[in-house]
Design an enzyme around this catalytic site. Sequence first.
Site, mmCIF file in Angstrom:
data_model
loop_
_atom_site.group_PDB
_atom_site.id
_atom_site.type_symbol
_atom_site.label_atom_id
_atom_site.label_comp_id
_atom_site.label_asym_id
_atom_site.label_seq_id
_atom_site.Cartn_x
_atom_site.Cartn_y
_atom_site.Cartn_z
ATOM 1 N NE ARG A 64 -5.211 26.031 -14.800
ATOM 2 C CZ ARG A 64 -6.168 25.372 -14.192
ATOM 3 N NH1 ARG A 64 -6.966 25.970 -13.366
ATOM 4 N NH2 ARG A 64 -6.322 24.077 -14.397
ATOM 5 C CB THR A 65 -2.474 28.700 -20.478
ATOM 6 O OG1 THR A 65 -1.946 28.085 -19.297
ATOM 7 C CG2 THR A 65 -1.425 29.631 -21.045
ATOM 8 C CE LYS A 92 -11.039 20.067 -43.442
ATOM 9 N NZ LYS A 92 -11.372 21.381 -44.014
ATOM 10 N NE ARG A 114 -0.198 25.381 -23.089
ATOM 11 C CZ ARG A 114 -0.493 25.194 -21.802
ATOM 12 N NH1 ARG A 114 -1.242 24.179 -21.435
ATOM 13 N NH2 ARG A 114 -0.036 26.012 -20.883
ATOM 14 C CG HIS A 144 4.131 27.578 -19.121
ATOM 15 N ND1 HIS A 144 3.559 28.697 -19.685
ATOM 16 C CD2 HIS A 144 3.104 26.854 -18.605
ATOM 17 C CE1 HIS A 144 2.238 28.637 -19.509
ATOM 18 N NE2 HIS A 144 1.940 27.527 -18.867
#
Length: 313
Positions: A64-65, A92, A114, A144
């Site tokens: 969504r975000t 890696k 995020r 947020h």
Amino acid sequence: MNIQIDSKGKIRHFLSIDGINRGHLLELMATAQGFLTADGDIIHAPTVLAGKTIANLFFEPSTRTRCSFEIAAKNLGAQVINFTSATSSLKKGESLSDTVQTLVAMGVDALVIRHQESRAPEKIARNLLRDIPVINAGDGIHAHPSQALLDMLTISRHKANFRDLSVAIIGDISHSRVARSDVQALMTLEVSDIRLVGPHKLIPNDLAQLGLPIYTQLEKGVRDVDVIICLRIQHERMQDELDMSATDYYQQFGLTKRSLGFAKPNAIVMHPMPMNRGVEIESAVADGDRSVIFEQVRNGIVARMAILQTLLA
Ligand code: NCD
């Protein structure tokens, strides 16, 4: 030091609502509002960020975000590159900092981040190769801020005056970055009654210490409120931390047509999503005429357009 604001008082990074003043917040809301028609359709402005490249860096699962930021950037004419940790060199063994600096060296104009770790976006913002805006798209349980902006925008489209509002936040507040940013935004907008509602174990000390009223009974918590913000209950936490089944939770704290009846008749119901129907909210409420949940999703686009324009244009 508040690294979000530059020496001229302009927003430079969008990391948390803490540090953004009332004027900034109202301006962002007005800018976002400007991207909506009277009918609530989204207005595109493809020249605003023409020639810019935004990097979406999502180190935690999100659809969504991530999509919301991507659509917002494209509505303003920017190019977007999406980076997800599952397919990256982090696998890696490359460090987070090297991954980020590589993208910065490639010339991207802003980073949307995020991360599962609280304050990771701030750390990145403090150590950039080039001075470009960093936008926090959700970090750990910390913040947020773009969700808070879209939530305030949504409330403002239904309620005239923030100062007079009663707002109840219900659910797993302890683990919720949305709750923390919403509380900060509501306080910045001088909302007089901000209630924390849920089982004791899910009300965190940091918010309780702000002196906000705590309710462990839903009916009292939502009595006469104007706005209800439901939060997701993390199933995985139910047994270990909460010692309560999903059925028990629903019985005590689920927002149903019956419990909604204790709020003001014109109260609006919000949820940041993803939502668990039948756990924190009854389907009839989620889909009912008081729900603005899908309006929040749409407002998320214009809120993020406002953030990108403010930081980049
Ligand atoms: C929230 C999040 O990720 O913090 N969701 C979202 O951004 N739409 C809320 C949640 O996960 O419960």
